[in-house]
Enzyme design. Structure first.
Site, PDB file in Angstrom:
ATOM      1  N   ASP A  59       0.821  -1.218   0.000  1.00 46.45           N
ATOM      2  CA  ASP A  59       0.000   0.000   0.000  1.00 46.45           C
ATOM      3  C   ASP A  59       0.856   1.269   0.000  1.00 46.45           C
ATOM      4  O   ASP A  59       2.040   1.235   0.352  1.00 46.45           O
ATOM      5  CB  ASP A  59      -0.886   0.030   1.263  1.00 46.45           C
ATOM      6  CG  ASP A  59      -1.996  -1.006   1.210  1.00 46.45           C
ATOM      7  OD1 ASP A  59      -1.968  -1.864   0.299  1.00 46.45           O
ATOM      8  OD2 ASP A  59      -2.871  -0.971   2.088  1.00 46.45           O
ATOM      9  N   HIS A 210       3.762  -2.278   3.003  1.00 50.38           N
ATOM     10  CA  HIS A 210       3.753  -0.917   2.451  1.00 50.38           C
ATOM     11  C   HIS A 210       5.008  -0.683   1.626  1.00 50.38           C
ATOM     12  O   HIS A 210       6.098  -1.091   2.024  1.00 50.38           O
ATOM     13  CB  HIS A 210       3.643   0.121   3.569  1.00 50.38           C
ATOM     14  CG  HIS A 210       2.321   0.071   4.266  1.00 50.38           C
ATOM     15  ND1 HIS A 210       2.037  -0.849   5.252  1.00 50.38           N
ATOM     16  CD2 HIS A 210       1.183   0.798   4.087  1.00 50.38           C
ATOM     17  CE1 HIS A 210       0.792  -0.673   5.664  1.00 50.38           C
ATOM     18  NE2 HIS A 210       0.240   0.320   4.964  1.00 50.38           N
TER      19      HIS A 210
HETATM   20 ZN    ZN Z   1      -2.423   3.048   3.331  1.00 49.30          ZN
END
Ligand code: ZN
Length: 466
Positions: A59, A210
């Protein structure tokens, strides 16, 4: 190879597009359910992979780190899913292009990740999804169907958010394993590693990582994580609309929002308009299948109507044919089309009509429910009560027949032609029943003496049903 799961409608039996098709009332029903915090889902068909599978998800990118992640994935020969921010995609278009080119999946992670904006009201969330999608589309030529809510849906999404995104055709993706790489700034590699190792080993693992700025540890730990799951026999795949999404579901949100019916209807309108303008591949396939089905049904209906019409035309044509009766040694009789019926190879007509055509006459004796037909030297008594015919020759009973098929219709005695001729001692010697003509030839005693040994003729006539 795959197991197909079916997620059925959750609450009630509300069709997915109820509000659109049934107007305000259905919209109100959905509104009330959603206000009560109940989810209203549309039906989805999912496939469960045979092999345990890890869906790596990244992400907040793309960022400068994304290329390193892509290099590792490339080296390992595996695919992953990137939930990108519109803002980041704008800043790192080359990375986004490479994600797509390398065969990974792209999901939408909103435009700027600012919780307060995104969860203040749905309109803002929606606008960010659209803004981000248009950026992704401009750069990479794709419109992601998968969406991950920043921070996850838990405590952020309510039933309205879920429903409206669903109506637009988006699929919300949370996760079932959090690597913990964003629990605070600069989480050490070993801490992420310990978190991953301690997480449950489900058949399908949607794991949150991430690749945004500041997540160098995530990149560093990645080869170790991949190796770990590989040794456990896991395959790696991208998320697709066919993978059953991990969703946290409706929880109490930390936001205070309100939604009036009017606002809801306005938003519903927007999301449904989007769905119409941007159908998902599954929706396109569904529409095509439906269209094909409709076309097939129409073709079949047309063919049937045509066949019915043709059959009716032939029937009408045949029904309009007079019946020609040729009597040996006498003039031919013409039975008007309306005076007889051809039913299953059998001619039925009014007894009076037949006898009178043949030059005889019929009297109806109401008290005894008996018709008396006089024809030449014959008298026939048709007794409607016990359905018998008694034949008298020169006043003397010479035969009795049971005529089970005798019926009364509109005050007329309807009899089968052949049996009646037989009872008169005659014979039908030929019958031509074609589309253009209906003719029978018969001989009546005493003008014709049926040959006892003419068995072939007799059998063939009986076989014809006369
Ligand atoms: Zn996020």
């Amino acid at each position: 190879m795959v197991v197909v799961l079916l997620v059925s409608l959750l609450v009630g039996m509300l069709p997915a597009k109820a509000a659109e098709s049934d107007g305000d009332q259905a919209g109100q029903e959905v509104y009330q359910q959603l206000s009560a915090g109940k989810r209203v889902k549309s039906e989805g068909t999912y496939e469960t992979p045979e092999q345990p599978t890890v869906y790596l998800t990244f992400d907040d990118g793309p960022s400068k780190l994304t290329n390193q992640v892509l290099d590792i994935l490339d080296k390992e020969g595996i695919k992953a899913t990137f939930f990108v921010l519109g803002e980041q995609a704008k800043a790192h278009p080359a990375e986004l292009k490479r994600i797509v080119k390398d065969g990974h999946a792209v999901g939408n992670h909103t435009y700027n990740h600012v919780y307060k904006e995104l969860y203040g009201d749905f309109q803002t969330f929606w606008d960010q999804i659209q803004r981000s999608e248009n950026i992704i589309s401009d750069i990479a030529g794709i419109r992601p169907q998968l969406v991950r809510a920043p921070g996850g849906t838990a405590t952020n999404f309510d039933a309205y958010y879920y429903y409206l995104m669903d109506q637009a055709g988006y699929i919300m993706e949370d996760w079932n394993v959090d690597s913990g790489d964003s629990s605070r700034a600069n989480v050490p590699v070993n801490e992420i590693w310990q978190t991953v190792k301690a997480s449950p080993l489900e058949h399908e693992i949607n794991i949150l990582f991430h690749d945004g700025t500041g997540h160098a540890s995530s990149v560093e730990v990645l080869p170790q994580v991949i190796s770990y799951y590989k040794k456990l026999g896991y395959a790696f795949a991208t998320l697709t609309p066919q993978v059953k999404p991990k969703q946290f579901g409706v929880t109490k949100t930390k936001w205070s929002r309100s939604m009036s019916l009017k606002q809801f209807q306005g938003l519903l309108n927007q999301t449904q308009q989007y769905a119409t303008a941007h159908p998902s591949p599954a929706e396109i396939a569904k529409r095509e299948a439906e269209e094909l089905e409709a076309q097939k049904a129409q073709t079949e209906a047309e063919a049937k109507a045509k066949a019915d019409e043709e059959a009716a035309r032939i029937q009408a044509q045949e029904d309009a044919l007079p019946l020609q009766i040729k009597v040996f040694g006498s003039n031919a009789l013409t039975i008007e089309p309306s005076a007889y019926k051809l039913r299953a190879n059998r001619i039925e007509l009014s007894l009076r009509y037949l006898i009178e055509k043949m030059g005889g006459n019929v009297e109806w004796q109401a008290a005894s429910k008996t018709a008396v037909a006089h024809y030449g030297i014959y008298d026939m008594y048709y007794d409607l009560t016990d359905r018998r015919i008694s034949l008298f020759t020169l006043g003397k009973q010479t035969a009795a027949y049971s005529l089970a098929d005798m019926t009364m219709q509109d005050s007329q005695i309807i009899v089968p032609l052949r049996k009646t001729i037989d009872s008169l001692g005659g014979r039908i010697t030929d019958a031509v029943m074609s589309r253009d003509s209906r003719q029978i030839t018969m001989a009546l005693r005493p003008l014709y003496f049926f040959k006892e040994n003419d068995a072939i003729l007799q059998n063939s006539l009986f076989a014809m049903g006369w």
